[in-house]
Design a protein around this motif. Structure first.
Motif, PDB file in Angstrom:
ATOM      1  N   THR A 193       0.765  -1.595   0.100  1.00  0.00           N
ATOM      2  CA  THR A 193       0.207   0.175   0.087  1.00  0.00           C
ATOM      3  C   THR A 193       0.650   1.134  -0.221  1.00  0.00           C
ATOM      4  O   THR A 193       0.543   2.071  -1.063  1.00  0.00           O
ATOM      5  N   ARG A 197       1.237   4.109  -3.437  1.00  0.00           N
ATOM      6  CA  ARG A 197       1.059   5.415  -2.481  1.00  0.00           C
ATOM      7  C   ARG A 197       2.302   6.251  -3.138  1.00  0.00           C
ATOM      8  O   ARG A 197       1.948   7.658  -3.588  1.00  0.00           O
ATOM      9  N   GLU A 200       2.181   6.586  -6.478  1.00  0.00           N
ATOM     10  CA  GLU A 200       1.004   7.771  -7.063  1.00  0.00           C
ATOM     11  C   GLU A 200       1.551   9.860  -6.438  1.00  0.00           C
ATOM     12  O   GLU A 200       1.501  10.145  -7.905  1.00  0.00           O
ATOM     13  N   GLU A 201       2.285   9.864  -5.468  1.00  0.00           N
ATOM     14  CA  GLU A 201       2.136  10.543  -5.094  1.00  0.00           C
ATOM     15  C   GLU A 201       3.213  11.320  -6.151  1.00  0.00           C
ATOM     16  O   GLU A 201       3.724  12.542  -6.731  1.00  0.00           O
ATOM     17  N   VAL A 246       4.263  11.217   2.243  1.00  0.00           N
ATOM     18  CA  VAL A 246       3.035  10.209   1.759  1.00  0.00           C
ATOM     19  C   VAL A 246       2.575   9.641   3.149  1.00  0.00           C
ATOM     20  O   VAL A 246       3.387   9.565   3.934  1.00  0.00           O
TER      21      VAL A 246
END
Length: 365
Positions: A193, A197, A200-201, A246
């Motif tokens: 996970t 993330r 994604e950031e 994050v």
């Protein structure tokens, strides 16, 4: 005799997500790492607290060193109490260049009792590849001492190991990778996970329309392609990337240390509905000594006769019922309310995990 052991309970998180962390604290660039150095040397100038005669290798090392300086000596005739053989260790940071200074640690490997006041003689420090990357020399700071007089002895801290601040000079550059257009980020804690993330950031910050710059290979690795606008400024890109924040996600975990009675847990670790019964069994062994004295003018002797008494007491089991949605925090508070000790709580947590009622990993230190 009973010993009171303190109980420490820390909440690791207040919700399903921890607070946002900088990317710098979460990942490291693949290949950018420290390197361990090690060497063998001599500490001289000790006040009679060095290695004794039965330790042979300090005398051999001292003889070899003196011979290189043009002094011919017979090792069988040397009796030196002011010298100690030590193992010298250091950490070589990435991207460090020749001329920089690093700290070193000197640890006795013989039977020296104290390195206080000693000076490390020039020592080569080698890496895993056998190459010399630094040379160390300087005064050893132990941070402790030994004081004795007669049969009394007092030791503070650990005087057979000490540090030499900036005691080594780097002679060879550290084996560090170049920052290229393709970077691989290694997560310090494996989590799919969190890796997703992070990618994604990075895509939000540096990705162009329809052209992402990062993707998660697995729960430990995130691959990043350097954007074209940063192709000439790779180091600046890494600095900008490390400043991103994050939201992390970690596995629920309970850490117990039975030696100290310490329990560290997350606040939101859940416990399935369960009934707990726990009691204590105490066994006490007492020994008393009786003296049997013979009568006057008899030929008997005085005898000491030990008398042993064993008693066992068992407390009534204390019960506790946890309903749906209970957390480990609720469990510990309830156990404290009925007078459970830290060791009782540790035993119950381990039993809950074995029964499948604790929704978290239990790590025993």
């Amino acid at each position: 005799m009973r010993i009171a052991i303190p109980l420490l309970v820390l909440a690791l998180g207040a919700g399903p997500l921890d607070a946002a962390s900088r990317l710098k604290e979460l990942v490291s660039i693949e290949g950018v790492r420290d390197n361990q150095l090690v060497g063998y040397g001599l500490v001289v100038g000790l006040a009679g607290t060095g290695d004794r005669q039965q330790t042979l290798f300090p005398v051999q090392s001292l003889t070899n060193m003196l011979q290189r300086m043009g002094v011919a000596v017979n090792p069988t005739l040397i009796t030196v109490k002011n010298t100690a053989a030590v193992m010298v260790t250091a950490t070589l940071p990435p991207y460090i260049e020749p001329g920089a200074k690093i700290d070193v640690t000197a640890s006795s490997i013989g039977d020296a009792s104290n390195l206080q006041g000693g000076v490390l003689v020039l020592t080569s420090l080698k890496g895993a590849d056998g190459q010399v990357y630094a040379v160390a020399q300087g005064s050893v700071v132990t941070g402790g001492f030994v004081a004795s007089r007669g049969s009394s002895n007092q030791t503070v801290n650990h005087p057979t190991a000490g540090r030499i601040p900036e005691g080594a000079i780097v002679e060879r550059p550290a084996p560090s990778p170049e920052i290229t257009s393709h970077l691989r980020l290694q997560l310090h804690e494996m989590d799919f996970t969190t890796a997703s993330r992070i990618a994604e950031e990075l895509n939000k910050k540096f990705g162009a329309a329809g052209k992402p710059v990062a993707h998660a290979d697995n729960g430990r690795m995130v691959a990043v392609e350097l954007p074209d606008t940063w192709s000439k400024r790779a180091a600046d890109f890494v600095a900008e990337m490390e400043a991103l924040t994050v939201e992390t996600d970690r596995t629920s975990r309970v850490v117990v240390n039975e030696r100290t009675g310490t329990i560290v847990m997350g606040k939101q670790v859940h416990v399935s509905p369960v009934a707990i019964m726990h009691g204590n069994l105490n066994v006490e062994v007492q020994t008393s000594y009786m003296v049997s004295q013979p009568g006057p003018l008899s030929q008997g002797t005085t005898e000491v006769i030990p008398q042993q008494k064993v008693t066992a007491t068992e407390e009534k089991a204390k019960n506790l019922i946890l309903k749906e949605g209970a957390t480990v925090e609720d469990l510990v508070r309830a156990l404290n309310a009925i007078g459970s000790t830290p060791r009782d709580i540790i035993a119950i947590l381990q039993s809950l995990r074995a029964a499948g009622a604790l929704e978290a990993e239990v790590e025993v230190m």
